[in-house]
Scaffold this motif. Structure first.
Motif, PDB file in Angstrom:
ATOM      1  N   ARG A  65      15.480  57.936  67.653  1.00  0.00           N
ATOM      2  CA  ARG A  65      15.201  56.903  66.637  1.00  0.00           C
ATOM      3  C   ARG A  65      14.683  55.632  67.302  1.00  0.00           C
ATOM      4  N   ARG A  66      15.357  55.207  68.363  1.00  0.00           N
ATOM      5  CA  ARG A  66      14.939  53.981  69.050  1.00  0.00           C
ATOM      6  C   ARG A  66      13.564  54.112  69.688  1.00  0.00           C
ATOM      7  N   LEU A  67      13.194  55.339  70.047  1.00  0.00           N
ATOM      8  CA  LEU A  67      11.872  55.582  70.631  1.00  0.00           C
ATOM      9  C   LEU A  67      10.799  55.828  69.569  1.00  0.00           C
ATOM     10  N   GLY A  68      11.205  55.858  68.301  1.00  0.00           N
ATOM     11  CA  GLY A  68      10.254  56.092  67.224  1.00  0.00           C
ATOM     12  C   GLY A  68       9.932  57.553  66.991  1.00  0.00           C
ATOM     13  N   ASN A  69      10.701  58.446  67.580  1.00  0.00           N
ATOM     14  CA  ASN A  69      10.506  59.897  67.421  1.00  0.00           C
ATOM     15  C   ASN A  69      11.329  60.370  66.222  1.00  0.00           C
ATOM     16  N   GLU A  91      14.367  55.730  77.478  1.00  0.00           N
ATOM     17  CA  GLU A  91      13.797  56.970  78.019  1.00  0.00           C
ATOM     18  C   GLU A  91      14.742  57.610  79.036  1.00  0.00           C
ATOM     19  N   ALA A  92      15.300  56.805  79.925  1.00  0.00           N
ATOM     20  CA  ALA A  92      16.243  57.328  80.923  1.00  0.00           C
ATOM     21  C   ALA A  92      17.527  57.797  80.245  1.00  0.00           C
ATOM     22  N   GLU A  93      17.978  57.054  79.251  1.00  0.00           N
ATOM     23  CA  GLU A  93      19.167  57.458  78.490  1.00  0.00           C
ATOM     24  C   GLU A  93      18.932  58.808  77.826  1.00  0.00           C
ATOM     25  N   LEU A  94      17.764  58.991  77.233  1.00  0.00           N
ATOM     26  CA  LEU A  94      17.427  60.259  76.589  1.00  0.00           C
ATOM     27  C   LEU A  94      17.470  61.411  77.593  1.00  0.00           C
ATOM     28  N   THR A  95      16.939  61.205  78.778  1.00  0.00           N
ATOM     29  CA  THR A  95      16.953  62.247  79.808  1.00  0.00           C
ATOM     30  C   THR A  95      18.383  62.683  80.118  1.00  0.00           C
TER      31      THR A  95
END
Length: 161
Positions: free
Chosen positions: A113-117, A67-71
């Motif tokens: 992808r890793r977050l399932g989105n 989540e932090a990486e995505l941000t």
């Protein structure tokens, strides 16, 4: 193009970024993350777009959660929209902003992808592929092309659809 034109221009902020990235690569991830985060705070969300894009790109790799990486990956992509070739080339004359896009979108696809989105992962993968023609024909360009191929081939959610 001669070697002189390919060398980075003196940029104290980029030197600090590069030093912090080296810390991370040497295993000092927390120290690198703290250094780059402090530098981000110093530059600010509206500071130099090249610095913001570079910082956010490297900060993403130093995060402990997806989540932090995505941000941070989202911040890197947002910063690139404010970046011009002229500004990037003040640092390194061969840089083209559009060549940043395949990597930035691939990073976002991977996080999603890793977050399932799956839908946003597919969208960013398609954008990475769309911009792949802008990659240089050099080791960096080939590395990003290979990463896109590997991502597509190894992805268990079959993002190729």
């Amino acid at each position: 193009m001669d070697d002189h034109n390919r060398q980075p221009t003196a940029d104290p902020t980029m030197a600090r970024i590069v030093d912090a990235v080296q810390l991370g690569r040497s295993g000092q991830r927390a120290r690198a993350r703290d250094t780059l985060t402090a530098l981000w705070d110093e530059i600010g969300a509206t500071g130099d777009a090249f610095h913001r894009c570079t910082l956010a790109h490297y900060l993403a790799d130093l995060q402990d959660t997806t989540e932090a990486e995505l941000t941070w990956d989202e911040r890197a992509l947002a910063a690139v929209s404010d970046l011009t070739d002229e500004r990037a080339q003040r640092y390194l004359s061969s840089l083209q902003v559009r060549a940043f896009l395949p990597s930035l979108h691939l990073n976002l696809a991977d996080c999603h992808r890793r977050l399932g989105n799956i839908a946003p992962a597919r969208e960013h993968l398609a954008l990475a592929r769309e911009h792949v023609a802008h990659l240089p024909d050099d080791p960096y360009g080939e590395a990003i092309r290979a990463a896109i191929r590997d991502f597509t081939e190894e992805d268990p959610t079959d993002l190729r659809r």
